[in-house]
Design a protein around this motif. Structure first.
Motif, mmCIF file in Angstrom:
data_model
loop_
_atom_site.group_PDB
_atom_site.id
_atom_site.type_symbol
_atom_site.label_atom_id
_atom_site.label_comp_id
_atom_site.label_asym_id
_atom_site.label_seq_id
_atom_site.Cartn_x
_atom_site.Cartn_y
_atom_site.Cartn_z
ATOM 1 N N CYS A 39 40.474 -9.812 46.002
ATOM 2 C CA CYS A 39 41.735 -10.186 45.770
ATOM 3 C C CYS A 39 42.599 -9.188 45.027
ATOM 4 N N GLY A 40 42.078 -8.959 43.793
ATOM 5 C CA GLY A 40 42.549 -8.014 42.443
ATOM 6 C C GLY A 40 42.902 -6.630 43.236
ATOM 7 N N LEU A 41 42.094 -6.134 44.033
ATOM 8 C CA LEU A 41 42.100 -4.881 44.560
ATOM 9 C C LEU A 41 43.203 -4.911 45.619
ATOM 10 N N ILE A 42 43.476 -5.925 46.414
ATOM 11 C CA ILE A 42 44.515 -5.965 47.395
ATOM 12 C C ILE A 42 45.749 -6.118 46.728
ATOM 13 N N LEU A 43 45.572 -6.797 45.785
ATOM 14 C CA LEU A 43 46.973 -7.210 44.810
ATOM 15 C C LEU A 43 47.494 -5.694 44.280
ATOM 16 N N TRP A 44 46.309 -5.075 43.506
ATOM 17 C CA TRP A 44 46.831 -3.822 42.828
ATOM 18 C C TRP A 44 47.479 -2.850 43.786
ATOM 19 N N TYR A 45 46.683 -2.359 45.002
ATOM 20 C CA TYR A 45 47.445 -1.747 45.981
ATOM 21 C C TYR A 45 48.412 -2.063 46.731
ATOM 22 N N GLY A 46 48.579 -3.414 47.048
ATOM 23 C CA GLY A 46 49.341 -3.949 47.987
ATOM 24 C C GLY A 46 50.851 -4.098 47.251
ATOM 25 N N HIS A 47 50.801 -4.244 45.927
ATOM 26 C CA HIS A 47 51.930 -4.139 45.080
ATOM 27 C C HIS A 47 52.503 -3.007 45.028
ATOM 28 N N GLY A 48 51.839 -2.068 44.932
ATOM 29 C CA GLY A 48 52.468 -0.636 45.062
ATOM 30 C C GLY A 48 53.068 -0.310 46.379
ATOM 31 N N PHE A 49 52.323 -0.712 47.327
ATOM 32 C CA PHE A 49 52.948 -0.449 48.670
ATOM 33 C C PHE A 49 54.090 -1.009 48.798
ATOM 34 N N ALA A 50 54.263 -2.402 48.565
ATOM 35 C CA ALA A 50 55.543 -3.008 48.806
ATOM 36 C C ALA A 50 56.721 -2.533 48.007
ATOM 37 N N LEU A 51 56.410 -2.319 46.529
ATOM 38 C CA LEU A 51 57.335 -1.673 45.649
ATOM 39 C C LEU A 51 58.003 -0.331 46.055
ATOM 40 N N GLU A 52 56.864 0.566 46.768
ATOM 41 C CA GLU A 52 57.385 1.690 47.255
ATOM 42 C C GLU A 52 58.423 1.505 48.238
ATOM 43 N N SER A 53 57.976 0.621 49.140
ATOM 44 C CA SER A 53 59.184 0.362 50.233
ATOM 45 C C SER A 53 60.272 -0.167 50.062
ATOM 46 N N PHE A 54 60.156 -1.091 49.004
ATOM 47 C CA PHE A 54 61.587 -1.669 48.292
ATOM 48 C C PHE A 54 62.230 -0.709 47.520
ATOM 49 N N ARG A 55 61.711 0.543 46.932
ATOM 50 C CA ARG A 55 62.334 1.320 46.132
ATOM 51 C C ARG A 55 63.102 2.365 47.226
ATOM 52 N N LEU A 56 62.424 2.727 48.223
ATOM 53 C CA LEU A 56 62.753 3.545 49.467
ATOM 54 C C LEU A 56 63.877 2.549 50.281
ATOM 55 N N GLY A 57 64.189 1.621 50.207
ATOM 56 C CA GLY A 57 64.954 0.980 50.901
ATOM 57 C C GLY A 57 64.492 1.103 52.429
ATOM 58 N N GLU A 58 63.211 0.970 52.707
ATOM 59 C CA GLU A 58 62.670 1.092 54.017
ATOM 60 C C GLU A 58 63.084 0.122 54.909
ATOM 61 N N THR A 59 63.490 0.678 56.254
ATOM 62 C CA THR A 59 63.802 -0.292 57.298
ATOM 63 C C THR A 59 63.066 0.168 58.601
ATOM 64 N N SER A 60 63.153 -0.423 59.491
ATOM 65 C CA SER A 60 62.468 -0.358 60.630
ATOM 66 C C SER A 60 62.964 0.870 61.268
ATOM 67 N N GLY A 61 61.890 1.749 62.031
ATOM 68 C CA GLY A 61 62.378 3.052 62.371
ATOM 69 C C GLY A 61 62.734 3.142 63.868
ATOM 70 N N ASP A 62 62.944 2.060 64.273
ATOM 71 C CA ASP A 62 63.531 1.573 65.701
ATOM 72 C C ASP A 62 65.020 1.314 65.595
#
Length: 166
Positions: free
Chosen positions: A103-126
């Protein structure tokens, strides 16, 4: 210790009900999508994406409830023959050595993954897809937190069993 176990159990049960509600919403969404597509020749990319958002959320939040309800995978052919004390020890080792570090590993890497998406303002590609892709990506670290809390509830339950059997 018993107070915290009860609170964590209550939280896990809430996640089970939330997962059930998400499943119902997903079924309604699929029903709407099918009716719109086949009867009205209309389709929405956003509604189709919402299906997998509901499914992903239902699955990821349901994992914590499944652990609480002891519906997770283990080798029951051995486990059912062991004493309560041995089961409790195996569960404690499993939570401490495997579940919480995972859970710690998923939290560590998943947090960065979600944060990067937030910073980029990622939206659907469709075209016509859903905005704010970070919301669904944030379910990854959120589900890791929920699973860890459910695991701590299991750990407390087994520690209580061990203290009562001594």
């Amino acid at each position: 210790m018993l107070f915290w176990k009860r609170q964590l159990d209550r939280f896990s049960l809430f996640l089970g009900r939330l997962s059930a509600a998400l499943m119902l919403l997903m079924l309604l969404n699929v029903f709407y999508d099918v009716v719109a597509r086949y009867f009205f020749k209309s389709s929405s990319i956003g509604m189709q994406e919402l299906e997998w958002h509901f499914f992903s959320s239902m699955f990821m939040l349901g994992i914590a409830y499944t652990l609480h309800a002891e519906g997770h995978v283990r080798v029951d052919i051995f486990y059912e023959k062991w004493s309560e004390k041995t089961r409790a020890i195996v569960d404690i080792v499993g939570v401490v050595v495997f579940l919480l570090p995972f859970c710690g590993l998923i939290l560590w890497y998943g947090h960065g993954f979600a944060l990067e998406s937030f910073r980029l303002g990622e939206t659907s590609g469709d075209p016509g897809g859903l905005p704010y892709r970070w919301i669904i990506k944030s379910m990854i670290p959120a589900s890791a937190c929920c699973l860890a809390l459910s695991g701590i509830g299991l750990l407390l339950k087994d520690l209580i069993k061990l203290s009562q059997s001594s």
